[in-house]
Design a protein around this motif. Structure first.
Motif, PDB file in Angstrom:
ATOM      1  N   HIS A 135     112.469  16.264   4.050  1.00  0.00           N
ATOM      2  CA  HIS A 135     111.210  16.636   3.397  1.00  0.00           C
ATOM      3  C   HIS A 135     110.076  15.689   3.759  1.00  0.00           C
ATOM      4  O   HIS A 135     108.916  16.115   3.838  1.00  0.00           O
ATOM      5  CB  HIS A 135     111.410  16.695   1.880  1.00  0.00           C
ATOM      6  N   ALA A 136     110.380  14.428   3.999  1.00  0.00           N
ATOM      7  CA  ALA A 136     109.328  13.492   4.396  1.00  0.00           C
ATOM      8  C   ALA A 136     108.761  13.876   5.761  1.00  0.00           C
ATOM      9  O   ALA A 136     107.542  13.862   5.968  1.00  0.00           O
ATOM     10  CB  ALA A 136     109.874  12.066   4.429  1.00  0.00           C
ATOM     11  N   GLN A 138     108.842  16.875   7.053  1.00  0.00           N
ATOM     12  CA  GLN A 138     108.118  18.132   6.890  1.00  0.00           C
ATOM     13  C   GLN A 138     106.713  17.886   6.342  1.00  0.00           C
ATOM     14  O   GLN A 138     105.739  18.491   6.814  1.00  0.00           O
ATOM     15  CB  GLN A 138     108.897  19.075   5.960  1.00  0.00           C
ATOM     16  N   ARG A 139     106.587  17.007   5.353  1.00  0.00           N
ATOM     17  CA  ARG A 139     105.267  16.713   4.788  1.00  0.00           C
ATOM     18  C   ARG A 139     104.356  16.069   5.829  1.00  0.00           C
ATOM     19  O   ARG A 139     103.173  16.405   5.930  1.00  0.00           O
ATOM     20  CB  ARG A 139     105.402  15.796   3.567  1.00  0.00           C
ATOM     21  N   ALA A 140     104.929  15.159   6.613  1.00  0.00           N
ATOM     22  CA  ALA A 140     104.134  14.440   7.606  1.00  0.00           C
ATOM     23  C   ALA A 140     103.848  15.286   8.838  1.00  0.00           C
ATOM     24  O   ALA A 140     102.894  15.019   9.572  1.00  0.00           O
ATOM     25  CB  ALA A 140     104.861  13.153   8.024  1.00  0.00           C
ATOM     26  N   GLU A 189     103.645  23.896   0.244  1.00  0.00           N
ATOM     27  CA  GLU A 189     103.554  22.468  -0.054  1.00  0.00           C
ATOM     28  C   GLU A 189     103.052  21.640   1.122  1.00  0.00           C
ATOM     29  O   GLU A 189     102.523  20.550   0.949  1.00  0.00           O
ATOM     30  CB  GLU A 189     104.901  21.922  -0.552  1.00  0.00           C
ATOM     31  N   TRP A 190     103.246  22.164   2.356  1.00  0.00           N
ATOM     32  CA  TRP A 190     102.703  21.429   3.507  1.00  0.00           C
ATOM     33  C   TRP A 190     101.685  22.241   4.293  1.00  0.00           C
ATOM     34  O   TRP A 190     101.340  21.916   5.413  1.00  0.00           O
ATOM     35  CB  TRP A 190     103.780  20.901   4.454  1.00  0.00           C
ATOM     36  N   ARG A 192     101.540  25.191   5.847  1.00  0.00           N
ATOM     37  CA  ARG A 192     101.818  25.889   7.108  1.00  0.00           C
ATOM     38  C   ARG A 192     102.264  27.311   6.813  1.00  0.00           C
ATOM     39  O   ARG A 192     103.097  27.544   5.942  1.00  0.00           O
ATOM     40  CB  ARG A 192     102.896  25.147   7.911  1.00  0.00           C
TER      41      ARG A 192
END
Length: 300
Positions: A135-136, A138-140, A189-190, A192
């Protein structure tokens, strides 16, 4: 004319047959002894004096009870016993489904893979699940991923849009590895709306600085139509052979090309692609007609 009793027997027999097939597909075939799938080929422009054995493992999907650290370590021992010159790992080390009894941590599966040994080393790429479940990352929208750190922590080189030159018996060759083609998944959440790949085929091949042959590692086989004839062989995983394969056909294949790149050795316009059926599974713990396999590829 069929009687009522005969009809009930037919229905009952069909039900039991379906139940038995389901039990086999879930509980037996996934745990069968690994099949070694052997290929022998001389790709175009391959040097006459270069004989190379490559052993490939794909789609481990570590989890309990299906792919425990102990089983992964035994797969490493099987791979070593094939006496490869080079071992390659084709991505997806992380479990791809929720139907598990327990997770296998990155340190556990990486430690199990640390037993892999070959004279020319062990090279790896990452798969979509190694990205999707981080998840880190994916967020970045960027790595390094936890999976990459785990592999590098046990001395296994990870190639993401990179190429390395190796040599055997006085002949050089390159192994190029692509970053994943589906690395970043969509999500509010990100921000996309579609999958985004981090692969850079042109940039990766630009790092090949001489005319020696190239072996390309690409987790998803869908890149193959874009691969130039400069590449001697492309190795992929991801599809698991569809996990269910009957009479050479897979009903469901995670590829936009369907059965074209589902499994096996594909030759198109004098270019070679080999897709592994893999070792574990994703989405559902089912394998039928597609035993877990290790690839042994003899070139030259």
């Amino acid at each position: 004319m069929i009687t009522r009793r005969g009809f009930l027997r037919l229905i009952g027999g069909s039900f039991l047959s379906m139940l038995s097939l389901g039990a086999y597909a879930v509980g037996i075939e996934p745990m069968l002894l690994t099949h070694v799938k052997r290929y022998s080929l001389t790709p175009p422009h391959w040097p006459a004096g270069l004989k190379l054995r490559v052993v490939a493992l794909a789609d481990i999907h570590a989890c309990r009870p299906w792919m425990t650290p102990e089983r992964i370590a035994s797969l490493a021992a099987e791979a070593n016993a094939l006496q490869p010159d080079l071992i390659v790992l084709l991505g997806d080390y992380i479990a791809g489904m929720r139907l598990v009894t327990d997770q296998v941590t990155e340190s556990e599966w990486a430690s199990a893979l640390s037993g892999l040994m070959a004279p020319l080393g062990v090279l790896s790429i990452l798969g979509n699940h190694d990205w999707w479940h981080d998840h880190a990352a994916q967020r970045a929208g960027a790595g390094p991923t936890v999976a990459r750190g785990a592999l590098e922590g046990v001395g296994i080189t990870v190639q993401e849009n990179d190429a390395i030159r190796l040599e055997k018996d006085g002949h050089g060759f390159w192994v190029a590895g692509l970053a994943d083609q589906l690395a970043l998944r969509p999500g509010v959440e990100w921000g996309r709306t579609g999958f985004k790949g981090l692969d850079d085929l042109d940039g990766t091949l630009a790092k090949v600085s001489d005319s020696a042959p190239v072996i390309l590692l690409a987790h998803e086989p869908d890149i193959f139509p874009k691969v130039p004839s400069r590449v001697s062989l492309t190795l992929s995983g991801h599809t698991h052979g569809g996990q269910v394969r009957l009479f050479g056909y897979s009903p469901v294949v995670p590829s936009r090309f369907g059965n074209r790149y589902a499994y096996g050795h594909v030759v198109e316009q004098d270019r070679n692609l080999i897709i592994s059926g893999g070792l574990g599974f994703s989405i559902m713990p089912v394998r039928f007609g597609m035993r877990p396999e290790i690839l042994q590829i003899d070139l030259g």
